[in-house]
Scaffold this motif. Structure first.
Motif, PDB file in Angstrom:
ATOM      1  N   LYS A 141       9.058 -30.918  17.160  1.00 29.71           N
ATOM      2  CA  LYS A 141       7.765 -31.091  17.086  1.00 29.71           C
ATOM      3  C   LYS A 141       7.032 -29.402  17.307  1.00 29.71           C
ATOM      4  N   LEU A 142       6.434 -29.170  16.106  1.00 27.36           N
ATOM      5  CA  LEU A 142       5.703 -27.708  16.472  1.00 27.36           C
ATOM      6  C   LEU A 142       4.129 -27.798  16.436  1.00 27.36           C
ATOM      7  N   GLY A 143       3.597 -27.184  17.450  1.00 28.04           N
ATOM      8  CA  GLY A 143       2.223 -27.196  17.531  1.00 28.04           C
ATOM      9  C   GLY A 143       1.577 -26.023  17.151  1.00 28.04           C
ATOM     10  N   ARG A 144       0.341 -26.062  16.679  1.00 25.49           N
ATOM     11  CA  ARG A 144      -0.465 -24.909  16.350  1.00 25.49           C
ATOM     12  C   ARG A 144       0.414 -23.788  15.375  1.00 25.49           C
ATOM     13  N   ALA A 145       1.133 -24.441  14.483  1.00 26.85           N
ATOM     14  CA  ALA A 145       1.970 -23.691  13.746  1.00 26.85           C
ATOM     15  C   ALA A 145       1.020 -23.508  12.373  1.00 26.85           C
ATOM     16  N   SER A 181      14.345 -35.025  12.782  1.00 20.50           N
ATOM     17  CA  SER A 181      13.052 -35.441  12.582  1.00 20.50           C
ATOM     18  C   SER A 181      12.232 -34.026  12.487  1.00 20.50           C
ATOM     19  N   PHE A 182      11.086 -33.794  11.994  1.00 21.00           N
ATOM     20  CA  PHE A 182      10.250 -32.666  11.961  1.00 21.00           C
ATOM     21  C   PHE A 182       8.796 -33.146  11.676  1.00 21.00           C
ATOM     22  N   SER A 183       7.987 -32.623  12.719  1.00 18.42           N
ATOM     23  CA  SER A 183       6.827 -32.998  12.918  1.00 18.42           C
ATOM     24  C   SER A 183       5.842 -31.802  13.216  1.00 18.42           C
ATOM     25  N   LEU A 184       4.748 -31.683  12.770  1.00 16.45           N
ATOM     26  CA  LEU A 184       3.594 -30.732  13.063  1.00 16.45           C
ATOM     27  C   LEU A 184       2.500 -31.462  13.716  1.00 16.45           C
ATOM     28  N   THR A 185       2.085 -30.722  14.662  1.00 21.70           N
ATOM     29  CA  THR A 185       0.712 -31.188  15.455  1.00 21.70           C
ATOM     30  C   THR A 185      -0.148 -30.083  15.524  1.00 21.70           C
ATOM     31  N   PRO A 186      -1.565 -30.263  15.481  1.00 20.58           N
ATOM     32  CA  PRO A 186      -2.654 -29.418  15.470  1.00 20.58           C
ATOM     33  C   PRO A 186      -2.629 -28.344  16.723  1.00 20.58           C
ATOM     34  N   VAL A 201       3.812 -22.932  18.498  1.00 23.24           N
ATOM     35  CA  VAL A 201       4.260 -21.587  17.988  1.00 23.24           C
ATOM     36  C   VAL A 201       3.074 -20.726  17.724  1.00 23.24           C
ATOM     37  N   CYS A 202       3.122 -19.401  18.536  1.00 24.45           N
ATOM     38  CA  CYS A 202       2.058 -18.450  18.331  1.00 24.45           C
ATOM     39  C   CYS A 202       2.407 -17.431  17.186  1.00 24.45           C
ATOM     40  N   ASP A 203       1.522 -16.563  17.268  1.00 27.48           N
ATOM     41  CA  ASP A 203       1.644 -15.697  16.250  1.00 27.48           C
ATOM     42  C   ASP A 203       3.047 -14.786  16.335  1.00 27.48           C
ATOM     43  N   TYR A 232       1.692 -18.162  25.228  1.00 29.83           N
ATOM     44  CA  TYR A 232       1.388 -17.234  24.302  1.00 29.83           C
ATOM     45  C   TYR A 232       1.987 -15.818  24.285  1.00 29.83           C
ATOM     46  N   SER A 233       2.623 -15.741  25.489  1.00 23.86           N
ATOM     47  CA  SER A 233       3.727 -14.427  25.657  1.00 23.86           C
ATOM     48  C   SER A 233       4.979 -14.642  25.290  1.00 23.86           C
ATOM     49  N   LEU A 234       5.281 -15.791  24.757  1.00 22.60           N
ATOM     50  CA  LEU A 234       6.768 -16.230  24.200  1.00 22.60           C
ATOM     51  C   LEU A 234       6.836 -15.573  22.708  1.00 22.60           C
ATOM     52  N   THR A 235       8.154 -14.840  22.633  1.00 21.40           N
ATOM     53  CA  THR A 235       8.458 -14.258  21.348  1.00 21.40           C
ATOM     54  C   THR A 235       9.649 -14.694  20.941  1.00 21.40           C
ATOM     55  N   ASN A 236      10.155 -14.269  19.787  1.00 21.02           N
ATOM     56  CA  ASN A 236      11.366 -14.465  19.183  1.00 21.02           C
ATOM     57  C   ASN A 236      12.617 -14.306  20.146  1.00 21.02           C
TER      58      ASN A 236
END
Length: 314
Positions: A287-291, A309-314, A264-266, A241-245
């Motif tokens: 694969k992006l989670g929580r986006a 390939s691109f996918s989203l996970t909850p 992906v956090c805010d 959760y501390s990861l940024t751009n």
């Protein structure tokens, strides 16, 4: 015309051996009681290359019996579940049992332990032939992986740690500095921090697969990953959760990366994700989670990665 369904007695031994090797342990032992032929096949060395005991709550006596009577130099993989969370105080493994396992099974390459109390076990007693060690929901002593003991597994290449509370920065540094790891997977190791990744990273330059889940890391750790682990082909970072751009941009140096799984956090923007992926020429799976991206943003990400390939996970 008679049906063309072959009966078991006419099937060749090679086919039956493959069938028996796929059976759970209990069914495999039962098969040995059917007839003399099945007994011979059920006890064949090739059937005992990969043994999964994890579905069963076995006793130490049972495991000793298997080591003495069934597990031989053909064994490659062994999975064992202990009694750590069952309320029983009995321990499955002992230094003597592990020593016997290492002696009788010199080709054992993968050892997977679940819910096992390893605190009475010196690290030096782990079979030295291992190339892969997996620990899930286990208790380990503070001295494991440390000092000269870290040299006990000279061939170790794959280390998977899941929910082992005692595993810390110190353990990570010692095992990485004494082994040529290709795979490192840490899940629920809340004692592993940015500092631990920073110190271990120079020793993990040959790493090809890295998984970090529920670890206390941020931009600093990711920066050292990008600086030192340039042979990575698979990278998963979740619950950071501390990861940024700024930290995400450090991964652009991973030119061999083929798969990226990222929560992906805010603090991470869609633009930063797109910029990173464009900088990774070998990337084939994202694969992006929580986006919580709008459909328009998701469409832009997909359009910017035509070969990925691109996918989203909850």
């Amino acid at each position: 015309m008679a049906a063309a369904n072959p009966e078991l007695p006419v099937l060749p031994d090679s086919v039956l051996l493959q069938v028996l090797a796929l059976l759970p342990l209990r069914e495999r032992l039962r098969a040995a009681r059917v007839c003399r032929r099945w007994q011979r096949l059920a006890l064949d060395r090739t059937v005992w290359r990969h043994v999964d005991l994890s579905p069963h709550r076995i006793s130490s006596q049972t495991l000793w019996h298997l080591v003495r009577q069934r597990l031989r130099d053909s064994l490659r993989t062994l999975r064992v579940r202990g009694t750590l969370h069952s309320g029983s105080k009995r321990r499955i493994l002992s230094p003597a049992l592990l020593a016997a396992l290492g002696k009788r099974c010199p080709q054992l390459h993968r050892l997977c332990l679940t819910e096992t109390d390893l605190r009475p076990i010196p690290y030096e007693n782990i079979p030295p032939s291992l190339t892969a060690l997996e620990l899930s929901h286990c208790e380990i002593p503070a001295a494991w992986f440390c000092g000269s003991a870290a040299r006990a597994l000279p061939q170790l290449q794959h280390l998977v740690i899941r929910n082992v509370p005692a595993f810390s920065d110190r353990h990570l540094l010692n095992v990485s500095s004494q082994s040529s790891l290709k795979t490192l997977s840490l899940c629920g190791t809340y004692r592993v921090t940015d500092t631990g990744i920073q110190r271990a990273a120079p020793h993990l330059e040959e790493l090809e697969r890295l998984v970090l889940r529920h670890c206390v890391i941020g931009d600093s750790a990711v920066g050292f990953i990008g600086r030192h682990m340039k042979h990575l082909r698979f990278l998963e970072i979740s619950d950071a959760y501390s990861l940024t751009n700024a930290g995400l941009a450090c991964l652009a140096t991973l030119q061999h990366l083929e798969t990226l799984c990222l929560d992906v956090c805010d603090k991470i923007s869609p633009g930063a994700v797109i910029a990173l992926c464009r900088a990774l020429p070998q990337l084939r799976s994202l694969k992006l989670g929580r986006a919580h991206f709008e459909d328009e943003v998701i469409g832009k990400i997909q359009a910017s990665l035509p070969h990925c390939s691109f996918s989203l996970t909850p």
